[in-house]
Design an enzyme around this catalytic site. Structure first.
Site, short mmCIF file in Angstrom:
data_model
loop_
_atom_site.label_atom_id
_atom_site.label_comp_id
_atom_site.label_asym_id
_atom_site.label_seq_id
_atom_site.Cartn_x
_atom_site.Cartn_y
_atom_site.Cartn_z
N MET A 1 0.68 -1.36 0.13
CA MET A 1 0.05 0.42 0.08
C MET A 1 0.50 1.16 0.19
O MET A 1 2.02 1.21 0.88
CB MET A 1 -0.65 0.08 1.17
CG MET A 1 -1.99 -1.02 1.04
SD MET A 1 -3.18 -1.13 0.68
CE MET A 1 -4.08 -3.32 0.78
N CYS A 2 0.17 1.78 -0.84
CA CYS A 2 1.20 3.18 -0.76
C CYS A 2 2.55 3.75 -0.96
O CYS A 2 2.96 2.73 -1.72
CB CYS A 2 1.59 4.38 0.76
SG CYS A 2 0.15 4.26 1.39
N ARG A 3 2.78 4.81 -1.75
CA ARG A 3 4.06 4.85 -1.94
C ARG A 3 4.71 6.60 -1.57
O ARG A 3 4.10 7.16 -1.79
CB ARG A 3 4.02 5.23 -4.29
CG ARG A 3 3.46 3.89 -4.61
CD ARG A 3 4.85 3.17 -5.19
NE ARG A 3 4.82 2.28 -3.67
CZ ARG A 3 5.31 0.92 -4.01
NH1 ARG A 3 6.76 0.88 -4.84
NH2 ARG A 3 5.55 0.19 -3.06
#
Length: 251
Positions: A1-3
């Site tokens: 999840m996410c960057r």
């Protein structure tokens, strides 16, 4: 999840690091190239940056996708900084915290982000809540795993731990409670960057012209990008990057 991405080095416009690169964080919000979990990072975004003469960073965060915020694009074109931390979010669970759940989280000179997830949240970390003062729990900026991880890290920083030690000890504690947790943590004080690779991708770029970028994935095809091995603690300045296996940093 996410960057997420952190930078320390010569002054650059926010956009040169986040929007301009062909595979920058802006594009990673809908087309990440190396993300192992999730496909679109449209549940919020944020950037924190440091201005000359002020050790406390400014933050710009929103609950929606970065591509829908034209004000940010304009801001990123003109604001310059020597250090930043930015993130685009793919929420693990739905919630009502809106932009409060978007990294970076902040306290004093520190900015923090979490790329990953803690399965079973919040019950899986209930035992660790007792290690925090009640005031810290009541002051959580959002009701998600990332905000709780930040509370654990921040308690260690306030107790005098270095940034790297605070991240390493938090990862060890959470991984013991939830072995399947993914714990890529990113922290800066505006001068240095600390990060962990634990369950997801992490890269760094020592730029030939000066400065260091630490990111979930490369924002371009520069051959100087280096991948950080899993289970590793990274400590970076403008000129140096040190990698330490987390199993060694915890002994």
């Amino acid at each position: 999840m996410c960057r997420h991405l952190a930078y320390v080095g010569p002054a650059e416009p926010l956009g040169a690091l986040l929007v301009g690169p062909p595979h920058g964080l802006y594009r990673q919000s809908w087309a990440p190239r190396r993300q192992r979990y999730g496909t679109v990072n449209a549940d919020g975004f944020g950037v924190g940056w440091y201005a000359d003469g002020d050790p406390v960073p400014a933050r710009y965060r929103r609950a929606g996708p970065i591509w829908a915020d034209l004000s940010f694009t304009d801001l990123a074109r003109v604001v310059r900084t020597e250090a930043l931390l930015a993130a685009v979010r793919d929420a693990t669970l739905s919630g009502a915290d809106a932009e409060a759940a978007a990294a970076p989280f902040a306290s004093g000179a520190w900015l923090f982000s979490h790329n990953g997830a803690v399965p079973g949240w919040p019950g899986s970390l209930a035992s660790l809540a007792a290690t925090l003062p009640a005031e810290d729990l009541l002051s959580l900026e959002a009701r998600n795993d990332s905000a709780f991880l930040w509370a654990l890290v921040l308690a260690r920083l306030r107790a005098g731990d270095t940034m790297g030690q605070a991240l390493a000890d938090t990862v060890a504690e959470v991984a013991e409670a939830v072995p399947e947790a993914r714990l890529n943590l990113l922290l800066t004080d505006g001068a240095t960057v600390a990060a962990t690779a634990w369950g997801d991708t992490l890269w760094y770029l020592a730029r030939p012209g000066g400065g260091t970028v630490v990111a979930s994935e490369p924002y371009d095809d520069d051959p100087h990008w280096q991948e950080v091995p899993d289970r590793t603690l990274l400590a970076a300045s403008r000129a140096d990057v040190l990698l330490t296996p987390l199993k060694e940093s915890l002994t």
